[in-house]
Design a protein around this motif. Structure first.
Motif, PDB file in Angstrom:
ATOM      1  N   SER A   1     -40.408 -38.680  -7.709  1.00  0.00           N
ATOM      2  CA  SER A   1     -40.027 -39.005  -6.344  1.00  0.00           C
ATOM      3  C   SER A   1     -41.172 -39.602  -5.529  1.00  0.00           C
ATOM      4  O   SER A   1     -40.944 -40.149  -4.447  1.00  0.00           O
ATOM      5  CB  SER A   1     -39.493 -37.760  -5.630  1.00  0.00           C
ATOM      6  OG  SER A   1     -40.483 -36.757  -5.564  1.00  0.00           O
ATOM      7  N   LEU A   2     -42.391 -39.507  -6.051  1.00  0.00           N
ATOM      8  CA  LEU A   2     -43.546 -40.087  -5.351  1.00  0.00           C
ATOM      9  C   LEU A   2     -44.034 -41.384  -5.994  1.00  0.00           C
ATOM     10  O   LEU A   2     -45.104 -41.887  -5.651  1.00  0.00           O
ATOM     11  CB  LEU A   2     -44.692 -39.069  -5.296  1.00  0.00           C
ATOM     12  CG  LEU A   2     -44.451 -37.839  -4.422  1.00  0.00           C
ATOM     13  CD1 LEU A   2     -45.670 -36.929  -4.432  1.00  0.00           C
ATOM     14  CD2 LEU A   2     -44.097 -38.234  -2.991  1.00  0.00           C
ATOM     15  N   THR A   3     -43.246 -41.932  -6.906  1.00  0.00           N
ATOM     16  CA  THR A   3     -43.643 -43.172  -7.580  1.00  0.00           C
ATOM     17  C   THR A   3     -43.998 -44.262  -6.577  1.00  0.00           C
ATOM     18  O   THR A   3     -45.092 -44.839  -6.623  1.00  0.00           O
ATOM     19  CB  THR A   3     -42.509 -43.676  -8.494  1.00  0.00           C
ATOM     20  OG1 THR A   3     -42.186 -42.668  -9.445  1.00  0.00           O
ATOM     21  CG2 THR A   3     -42.931 -44.945  -9.225  1.00  0.00           C
ATOM     22  N   LEU A   4     -43.079 -44.560  -5.677  1.00  0.00           N
ATOM     23  CA  LEU A   4     -43.302 -45.643  -4.721  1.00  0.00           C
ATOM     24  C   LEU A   4     -44.355 -45.280  -3.671  1.00  0.00           C
ATOM     25  O   LEU A   4     -45.243 -46.097  -3.386  1.00  0.00           O
ATOM     26  CB  LEU A   4     -41.984 -46.054  -4.064  1.00  0.00           C
ATOM     27  CG  LEU A   4     -42.030 -47.351  -3.253  1.00  0.00           C
ATOM     28  CD1 LEU A   4     -42.446 -48.538  -4.118  1.00  0.00           C
ATOM     29  CD2 LEU A   4     -40.672 -47.614  -2.605  1.00  0.00           C
ATOM     30  N   PRO A   5     -44.303 -44.063  -3.069  1.00  0.00           N
ATOM     31  CA  PRO A   5     -45.360 -43.728  -2.104  1.00  0.00           C
ATOM     32  C   PRO A   5     -46.770 -43.818  -2.689  1.00  0.00           C
ATOM     33  O   PRO A   5     -47.678 -44.349  -2.034  1.00  0.00           O
ATOM     34  CB  PRO A   5     -45.012 -42.283  -1.705  1.00  0.00           C
ATOM     35  CG  PRO A   5     -43.538 -42.198  -1.864  1.00  0.00           C
ATOM     36  CD  PRO A   5     -43.230 -43.046  -3.066  1.00  0.00           C
TER      37      PRO A   5
ATOM     38  N   LYS B   1     -34.794 -48.601 -16.314  1.00  0.00           N
ATOM     39  CA  LYS B   1     -34.658 -49.985 -15.837  1.00  0.00           C
ATOM     40  C   LYS B   1     -34.772 -50.046 -14.318  1.00  0.00           C
ATOM     41  O   LYS B   1     -35.413 -50.941 -13.757  1.00  0.00           O
ATOM     42  CB  LYS B   1     -33.327 -50.571 -16.289  1.00  0.00           C
ATOM     43  CG  LYS B   1     -33.251 -50.873 -17.784  1.00  0.00           C
ATOM     44  CD  LYS B   1     -31.905 -51.471 -18.155  1.00  0.00           C
ATOM     45  CE  LYS B   1     -31.846 -51.789 -19.636  1.00  0.00           C
ATOM     46  NZ  LYS B   1     -30.519 -52.336 -20.036  1.00  0.00           N
ATOM     47  N   GLU B   2     -34.139 -49.089 -13.661  1.00  0.00           N
ATOM     48  CA  GLU B   2     -34.150 -49.077 -12.204  1.00  0.00           C
ATOM     49  C   GLU B   2     -35.537 -48.756 -11.660  1.00  0.00           C
ATOM     50  O   GLU B   2     -35.978 -49.348 -10.659  1.00  0.00           O
ATOM     51  CB  GLU B   2     -33.125 -48.054 -11.692  1.00  0.00           C
ATOM     52  CG  GLU B   2     -31.682 -48.422 -11.960  1.00  0.00           C
ATOM     53  CD  GLU B   2     -31.209 -48.096 -13.377  1.00  0.00           C
ATOM     54  OE1 GLU B   2     -30.056 -48.429 -13.706  1.00  0.00           O
ATOM     55  OE2 GLU B   2     -31.999 -47.508 -14.152  1.00  0.00           O
ATOM     56  N   MET B   3     -36.238 -47.833 -12.306  1.00  0.00           N
ATOM     57  CA  MET B   3     -37.583 -47.501 -11.848  1.00  0.00           C
ATOM     58  C   MET B   3     -38.534 -48.676 -12.041  1.00  0.00           C
ATOM     59  O   MET B   3     -39.375 -48.967 -11.179  1.00  0.00           O
ATOM     60  CB  MET B   3     -38.092 -46.260 -12.581  1.00  0.00           C
ATOM     61  CG  MET B   3     -37.332 -44.998 -12.207  1.00  0.00           C
ATOM     62  SD  MET B   3     -38.017 -43.515 -12.941  1.00  0.00           S
ATOM     63  CE  MET B   3     -39.552 -43.337 -12.013  1.00  0.00           C
TER      64      MET B   3
ATOM     65  N   LEU C   1     -34.078 -48.982  -3.091  1.00  0.00           N
ATOM     66  CA  LEU C   1     -33.851 -48.512  -4.459  1.00  0.00           C
ATOM     67  C   LEU C   1     -34.469 -47.133  -4.656  1.00  0.00           C
ATOM     68  O   LEU C   1     -33.872 -46.254  -5.289  1.00  0.00           O
ATOM     69  CB  LEU C   1     -34.425 -49.525  -5.455  1.00  0.00           C
ATOM     70  CG  LEU C   1     -34.168 -49.270  -6.938  1.00  0.00           C
ATOM     71  CD1 LEU C   1     -32.697 -48.999  -7.223  1.00  0.00           C
ATOM     72  CD2 LEU C   1     -34.665 -50.453  -7.775  1.00  0.00           C
ATOM     73  N   HIS C   2     -35.641 -46.920  -4.089  1.00  0.00           N
ATOM     74  CA  HIS C   2     -36.278 -45.597  -4.133  1.00  0.00           C
ATOM     75  C   HIS C   2     -35.339 -44.532  -3.567  1.00  0.00           C
ATOM     76  O   HIS C   2     -35.119 -43.481  -4.193  1.00  0.00           O
ATOM     77  CB  HIS C   2     -37.581 -45.649  -3.320  1.00  0.00           C
ATOM     78  CG  HIS C   2     -38.153 -44.316  -2.938  1.00  0.00           C
ATOM     79  ND1 HIS C   2     -38.883 -43.540  -3.806  1.00  0.00           N
ATOM     80  CD2 HIS C   2     -38.093 -43.625  -1.772  1.00  0.00           C
ATOM     81  CE1 HIS C   2     -39.249 -42.423  -3.195  1.00  0.00           C
ATOM     82  NE2 HIS C   2     -38.786 -42.456  -1.963  1.00  0.00           N
ATOM     83  N   ARG C   3     -34.756 -44.799  -2.419  1.00  0.00           N
ATOM     84  CA  ARG C   3     -33.865 -43.820  -1.788  1.00  0.00           C
ATOM     85  C   ARG C   3     -32.602 -43.606  -2.620  1.00  0.00           C
ATOM     86  O   ARG C   3     -32.094 -42.480  -2.703  1.00  0.00           O
ATOM     87  CB  ARG C   3     -33.511 -44.268  -0.367  1.00  0.00           C
ATOM     88  CG  ARG C   3     -34.720 -44.299   0.568  1.00  0.00           C
ATOM     89  CD  ARG C   3     -34.291 -44.466   2.014  1.00  0.00           C
ATOM     90  NE  ARG C   3     -33.600 -45.729   2.265  1.00  0.00           N
ATOM     91  CZ  ARG C   3     -34.200 -46.852   2.647  1.00  0.00           C
ATOM     92  NH1 ARG C   3     -35.530 -46.888   2.783  1.00  0.00           N
ATOM     93  NH2 ARG C   3     -33.496 -47.941   2.886  1.00  0.00           N
ATOM     94  N   LYS C   4     -32.125 -44.649  -3.246  1.00  0.00           N
ATOM     95  CA  LYS C   4     -30.922 -44.543  -4.079  1.00  0.00           C
ATOM     96  C   LYS C   4     -31.182 -43.696  -5.323  1.00  0.00           C
ATOM     97  O   LYS C   4     -30.298 -42.971  -5.797  1.00  0.00           O
ATOM     98  CB  LYS C   4     -30.463 -45.952  -4.485  1.00  0.00           C
ATOM     99  CG  LYS C   4     -29.154 -45.977  -5.262  1.00  0.00           C
ATOM    100  CD  LYS C   4     -28.741 -47.405  -5.569  1.00  0.00           C
ATOM    101  CE  LYS C   4     -27.435 -47.431  -6.356  1.00  0.00           C
ATOM    102  NZ  LYS C   4     -27.025 -48.826  -6.706  1.00  0.00           N
TER     103      LYS C   4
END
Length: 290
Positions: free
Chosen positions: A190-194, A213-215, A233-236
């Motif tokens: 859940s912290l990938t993008l942050p 694929k989505e990540m 996409l992160h929120r989804k």
């Protein structure tokens, strides 16, 4: 050493007798590479390292190296709370041909920061492999402080940290102080993008078994400057990421793989599989995403 941006902490497939199933391991490897994994972590926490024997780990390393055949980096989970045992396994993994070692902080012994530093130094001095530190205080009790990570980053073959502290301020402080060649990976999906947004290199992921694929798309959108799209996409993806940790890992992700027709078997005690109710909830989250 560039391990990639999206690394998967691979589950260890078991057959109906709870023995490692190398045939399914091959199938899983191909699935992960096909869905965007740029590196594989083998026999880490998600691979149920506490219940794998030394010989099983060696067998698994050999098989994964053979099947991957240089397509993506392989990082072997070689750390334990026994420094000499960690050295021995790391040296054996190096001989097998893995590309790096993931070394967790010693659990249960509760070493202080000097003990942690000396543990990693001793391992690094006995191998040429690039080493990724693994800082996960929720499981290991002890935590690598920012200053200790920075000090360890000065050792030539300690090249990265998988940070599962959830402490963005601490991670930012590490990134500010280490040299450019040192990589910080999120240990929390859940912290990938942050973490990527403050300068981290990527993620060592569990969820990528299911939404690889989505990540990967989320990371690439961010790198292309499409921050709003990456954020959406992160929120989804967050509900799936949360659902995959509804019970001690890797029980949920093994059930999710079964849902995707990849039969990786159950977990070994003391872990237990999801209950039917938990499975129904997990599958409902996955279906709602599709």
């Amino acid at each position: 050493m560039d391990f990639g941006r999206l690394l998967t902490a691979m589950v260890t497939p078991f057959d109906e007798n709870n023995r490692i199933d190398l045939n399914i391991t091959t199938q899983l490897i191909e699935h992960l590479i096909a869905t965007g994994s740029e590196g594989l972590v083998v026999a880490g926490t998600t691979g149920e390292s506490p219940t794998l024997s030394h010989d099983e780990k060696i067998s698994l390393f050999k098989h994964v190296v053979k099947v991957v055949d240089g397509r993506v980096p392989i990082i072997a989970g070689t750390g334990s709370n026994n420094t000499q045992a960690s050295i021995d396994l790391t040296k054996e993994a190096e001989q097998i041909g893995v590309d790096g070692a993931l070394v967790v902080t010693p659990y249960y012994n509760k070493p202080n920061q000097e003990g942690l530093y000396q543990h990693y130094l001793a391992i690094a001095q006995e191998t040429q492999l690039p080493i990724m530190l693994y800082n996960i205080p929720s499981r290991a009790v002890v935590r690598l402080n920012v200053e200790t990570v920075v000090a360890l980053s000065q050792i030539d073959n300690i090249v990265a940290v998988k940070d599962s502290t959830g402490d963005l301020d601490g991670i930012a402080s590490i990134l500010e102080q280490v040299d450019d060649g040192f990589s910080v990976y999120s240990g929390d999906d859940s912290l990938t993008l942050p973490i990527r947004s403050i300068g981290g290199s990527g993620i060592v992921s569990v969820s990528s078994h299911i939404i690889g694929k989505e990540m990967k798309a989320m990371i690439e959108l961010f790198e292309q400057g499409k921050v709003d799209e990456a954020s959406r996409l992160h929120r989804k993806l967050l509900p799936i990421m949360r659902a995959l940790f509804m019970a001690p890992s890797p029980s949920p992700v093994k059930s999710a793989l079964k849902y995707q027709q990849i039969e990786v078997g159950s977990v070994r005690l003391p872990l237990v599989p999801l209950s039917p109710f938990e499975e129904q909830n997990l599958f409902r989250v996955i279906e709602s995403f599709q």
